[in-house]
Design an enzyme around this catalytic site. Structure first.
Site, PDB file in Angstrom:
ATOM      1  N   SER A   1       0.828  -1.211   0.000  1.00 13.91           N
ATOM      2  CA  SER A   1       0.000   0.000   0.000  1.00 13.91           C
ATOM      3  C   SER A   1       0.859   1.256   0.000  1.00 13.91           C
ATOM      4  O   SER A   1       1.965   1.269   0.527  1.00 13.91           O
ATOM      5  CB  SER A   1      -0.941   0.118   1.209  1.00 13.91           C
ATOM      6  OG  SER A   1      -1.915  -0.882   1.190  1.00 13.91           O
TER       7      SER A   1
ATOM      8  N   SER B   1      -2.350  -4.200  -2.624  1.00 12.07           N
ATOM      9  CA  SER B   1      -1.891  -2.869  -2.247  1.00 12.07           C
ATOM     10  C   SER B   1      -3.067  -1.893  -2.265  1.00 12.07           C
ATOM     11  O   SER B   1      -3.886  -1.921  -3.173  1.00 12.07           O
ATOM     12  CB  SER B   1      -0.821  -2.427  -3.249  1.00 12.07           C
ATOM     13  OG  SER B   1      -0.041  -1.379  -2.753  1.00 12.07           O
TER      14      SER B   1
ATOM     15  N   ASP C   1      -3.644   1.608  -2.970  1.00 14.85           N
ATOM     16  CA  ASP C   1      -2.914   2.715  -3.583  1.00 14.85           C
ATOM     17  C   ASP C   1      -3.898   3.846  -3.834  1.00 14.85           C
ATOM     18  O   ASP C   1      -4.598   3.883  -4.849  1.00 14.85           O
ATOM     19  CB  ASP C   1      -2.252   2.233  -4.870  1.00 14.85           C
ATOM     20  CG  ASP C   1      -1.343   1.028  -4.604  1.00 14.85           C
ATOM     21  OD1 ASP C   1      -0.789   0.944  -3.494  1.00 14.85           O
ATOM     22  OD2 ASP C   1      -1.214   0.185  -5.501  1.00 14.85           O
TER      23      ASP C   1
END
Lengths: 384, 384, 384, 384
Positions: free
Chosen positions: B252, B290, B292
């Site tokens: 992340s 992740s 993002d």
């Protein structure tokens, strides 16, 4: 407390064309369970942090298993994002739901999400995933007209209670759980549910909807009858337009759709986009300050946290979706009406009163507009 | 603790073409302040709920006033939604930010959001809005490799501390605040910042970026040099591909972009969509697990909670946005490199160690690939 | 041909609460013009490429000037994307409309777009932009039940004709222009329009809607009365559910909303998202194969192709949007009903017949359900 | 004409970590074919409608069968929507591609789409679907610097030619087909391709990318080396920032990703969102007037126009997507570099010249920055 009031079909309001399921509830979808924790405490003037409290939490559990380990396909649609729901970005990215869905009051969302994380960790204590972060999904409406909103009175114990008491079978509707302090179109709102059978599908039998109604603006329409207009709510003379007054809480409506039809994320997002069409038939126009957020999931598409190679899934052609879409619209409309009919009057903070719609005043209006006695699949008869 | 380590430009890494602001930090945007609360406690085996704790919270405050009463234009872009940020639906719908942005560790998000609500209510105690629900915006990365993630050790006091200590001027970077337990591409990650001047704009002078880097996968690239590959991180022999191992936390990266250019919501969303392009230049490919998530706001577009009739706002033509977009990409890349350079080695739960990138090993690689000594606006010289 | 048939208010159907504009048409918005080219040619069996032809094109022109040089703020919302509209990605990215909007039949879209490029280049022949590419916006519905769809009979001359004949004043509705071959809920559909006044706004006076109705599924509802059900259309006995038969063309509805309220792109997108709520009140549920695409623009926000520095624009607070949203829902519902009432029966390819709804059969149903005689702002009286 | 120039790996530029497929082309995906029609005609001053012509069309055919009858799972991502692509709304809604993808020059899109409809109707002449409307997918870049853009010189014959000549095997790259008149970062751009093997997947072996590069802004980076900066393109002294001059055509880049991994629409959308990350590594920052549109499809997920009940499909867990994402980023970067290397200098309208990047000047720069000689999976050696 809510046992005395009728549902829509109890008074002859049979919305739409498709037949409801046996319970006419989201729990007609096999495995889906609903539970509530209702918090009513104190009376009189608002003392932020002390009360009065008119709030709660409602849990929709997608299946009996460990939802983190066996996720269900899911999607969300945000019709109007003036809301504080959590969990949507990951639900949309990964296309799955990995916790029950909890519905509560706006500012309680973080506390409810935190408790849902506790619950999930306890349910899935496996060492191997102790660094895994569960994606808690919580929705909300603003019950500040009746409730000490900023006091945030929902605690972990209430979350655990709602989840523990979640059950199949008939769903308690009205001024309960996350709908305890809700208002809708000038009347008492809250929790409502309905379902529709899906006879034409190769797989999947039923679609169910649960609503938490708190929306404002417009005038209530029941099965085509202009009820809000006839009853003068919201009161027109005081205002130049039927939109919410500046000081009023903004509304919001959360809707959860469940089905056992094998829909994937993209198809479930299409379903979620139809929810507003059902609400529209009740007078809803998605006002500016409303958080109108709709989540759909399919119990037929379990996705394992640790998938097995070679898994194959059934698919439903998009060409078969029309009954699913129509069912969504009809069940949503009926669930919203059920939430109003089943809700009971609540006196809240500062002695604010939100009255339940009076059945005795409602029936003559429904008769006047010939909105009673329809039955799906049969010709319409004259009103009683 | 972090004072000894250099920033990118201290070692001759001058990324991009546009000149940085005086501080080369998000605080170059007038009024923007940053504060951290860093929580380091305990050592040894993980005992969920007890520690060890390597986490914290970072606050980005958009201006000195009451952010609820004077909101700023804002937008978000979710490149990969495997994350638990809260506040995005309303930020996108209304196009405004009405709280500071807090960055923390994944499962702390609800507790941090709850404390941010406390803080906002205290800041805006007006009777008239006591039923209003503030939209808290909180982002996160998963620091479970070093930290007792499920223990959720960030408390209200830490949130208040980060907000109270938020200040203009140089920003503390590295293993602090929300970046305390962060990892990035096999090295210690954390908080980084950078800025770019916007000389061509009719209004607005600067754009700043703050990152919380925790992303995995790929091999680190620094100003074009394949550093991760040269240093063998992540270790290739153990794996057939350079993607995260199944057991690893998913990564992340949270990025906040601030500018004093008068951008509206649509334009800020366009800015947010460019953030990933800057990260990509460091080796980032937005791995599956992740979160993002990128948020951009403009301090030039304050939107009053109670607007005045007749307000008019300056507009920036989209045709003038190219420098803004390029600045976003460059500042993001440099902020990410700064986060790695400034981060210090952290020993965490179960004695897991995430080592800071060694400057002494980094410099020869940068020389080998001629990645040092560039200076914006001047011809590139030979490497040292 | 269409002159004999009434509009909704001519027969006492007064939908909603807000008052209509003087023309009750999209042309109530100052500067907005509408023109049609209707193409009816041949009869008998379908010979693809030869006919019979029952199609056309409708132009909505946002203002009298050069729309490429003086663009208007705009946004689109795709409720169901089974459609071939062109121009939406750029309209969404830049937030502007730079051509008139043309509505035609599905496979004609490329030819109509090509002609619209011709028209725009001729209108804006400036040397300096001869490398500029105009973003033509064209919508469509599938008129293949009546028309030689694959023959693509709309030519450049028709596009130029619709644009040349575009005018303010009353709008011709029904089986004209892009609605020539349209069907809607088992009846003849086509072009319809309506408007609402916006009395509470600090700026802006009116909002108008134009629809091209071709949607299927469900049963027609008129001001709450279940008309489709009473008239047995679509014919229920032949089908197990009221969804489109597999062989039927899929439907679609294009809606254009115009207003002189000073809304920006984000706000116009919010408007466009409400359009479906108005359609829902007519029985629409957005069937699977329907292209349900809604475009909104504001004539108050002209954006110059070559902007002047220092431009400032008026802004409308989102808190003032409720009347705009309600107006959108009401005008859309009424425009759809107008499209059905004004449409005339059309016999098309293979002698397929799509009958206009019979006013003589409609009125008793409206009376039965007390759907006549309402008047905005007055108590409802008994039906005639 | 383009045969003499090398691809990236021919000069030792081996981008990324994953191995390329046998052809290092999108045609490594079984069944995928590519064809071009290149139109070069006239010279000298621009006479709109007459020439000079430097344009064309490129076809990407997903499989050998009837794509309308056997659709493939697909998704698109619009990074920057200043573009005129058609077909995206339906592709996103239904999650399928039902025609080949054609790439051309901006204003040719309608004519190319019209011809693609012709082609599709001829391929699928079944009576039963003669009212069906195929969703043509066409992308574009603006080649107005070299080409008579407004003249729209692509005809149906060119579309049919590109489709007829589409073949597996090596792909012709550079100044051909839809890339004939393209410019990229100050150099001649055009068509490029690359691929990556996916060794870790349970199903699916390869992912291929085809690009049509026409983007501007920034300075070209090749495998980390600042080539544009070293070569002074775009020329910095004339401008205060490296963003496009107001008079320049805006750029754009179309990217098509194909794979035989069994990805569904949601997963393919995730793939499409990574494309920009690969472009970013070449210096791309997605400038304001760029149409940056990315389409991904999976040949493993054919969806029949008339589905059979009981169809089941293989699924790929999202946890297995990291190699797919990394492959997308790497293949995109390499395809873009290939498009530049393989492109040949073109003299166009008004004697505008867009020079191919000079290999002889490029190599020393690549050596200076040690950007040659990498080989996936092996330690980096010194440059030649």
């Amino acid at each position: 407390m809510t046992g005395e009031r009728p549902r829509a079909r109890d008074i002859g309001v049979a919305i739409g064309l498709l037949p409801p399921g046996p319970l006419n509830a989201i729990t007609d979808v096999p495995g889906v369970k609903v539970g509530h924790a209702t918090i009513i405490r104190g009376r009189g003037p608002l003392v932020p942090g002390a009360g009065p409290v008119r709030t709660g939490v409602t849990a929709i559990v997608p299946h009996d298993g460990d939802v983190f380990q066996e996720k269900v396909a899911a999607a969300a649609f945000v019709l109007n994002g003036f809301g504080k729901s959590v969990g949507l970005p990951q639900l949309q990215e990964m296309g799955v739901l990995e916790t029950p869905i909890l519905l509560t009051s706006t500012l309680n969302v973080p506390r409810v999400a935190d408790a849902l994380i506790d619950w999930s960790i306890q349910r899935t204590p496996h060492t191997g995933i102790r660094t895994a972060a569960v994606n808690a999904v919580v929705g909300e409406v603003n019950d500040g007209f009746l409730n000490d909103l900023q006091g945030r009175h929902v605690r972990g114990e209430h979350v655990f209670q709602a989840l523990a008491e979640a059950t199949g079978g008939p769903v308690t509707e009205g001024s309960v759980g996350g709908g305890t302090g809700a208002s809708c179109m000038g009347f008492k709102g809250g929790i409502g549910t309905a379902s529709r059978m899906l006879p034409d599908l190769p797989e999947g039998r039923v679609l169910g909807v649960l609503v938490q109604t708190n929306y404002g603006g417009g005038w209530l329409t029941v099965n085509g009858a202009p009820v809000g207009r006839e009853l003068g709510r919201p009161e027109a003379p005081a205002r130049r337009s039927p939109t919410p007054a500046p000081g009023e809480p903004g509304g919001s409506v959360m809707v959860v759709v469940a089905t056992d039809a094998p829909l994937d994320h993209r198809q479930l997002e299409r379903v979620a986009k139809r929810v507003g069409l059902g609400l529209a038939r009740t007078g809803f126009y998605s006002s500016n300050a409303s958080g109108d957020i709709f989540i759909a999931f399919s119990t037929a598409r379990c996705i394992a946290h640790a998938p097995r190679a070679g898994d194959r899934v059934g698919i439903l052609s998009d060409g078969a979706l029309d009954p699913v879409f129509l069912a969504t619209v009809e069940a949503t409309e009926e669930a919203a009406i059920n939430s109003l009919l089943r809700a009971t009057t609540v006196v809240g903070r500062d002695d604010n009163v939100r009255e339940a719609i009076e059945i005795a005043r409602l029936l003559p209006i429904l008769r006047k507009y010939n909105a009673l006695g329809w039955d799906a699949g049969l010709p319409a008869g004259p009103p009683a």
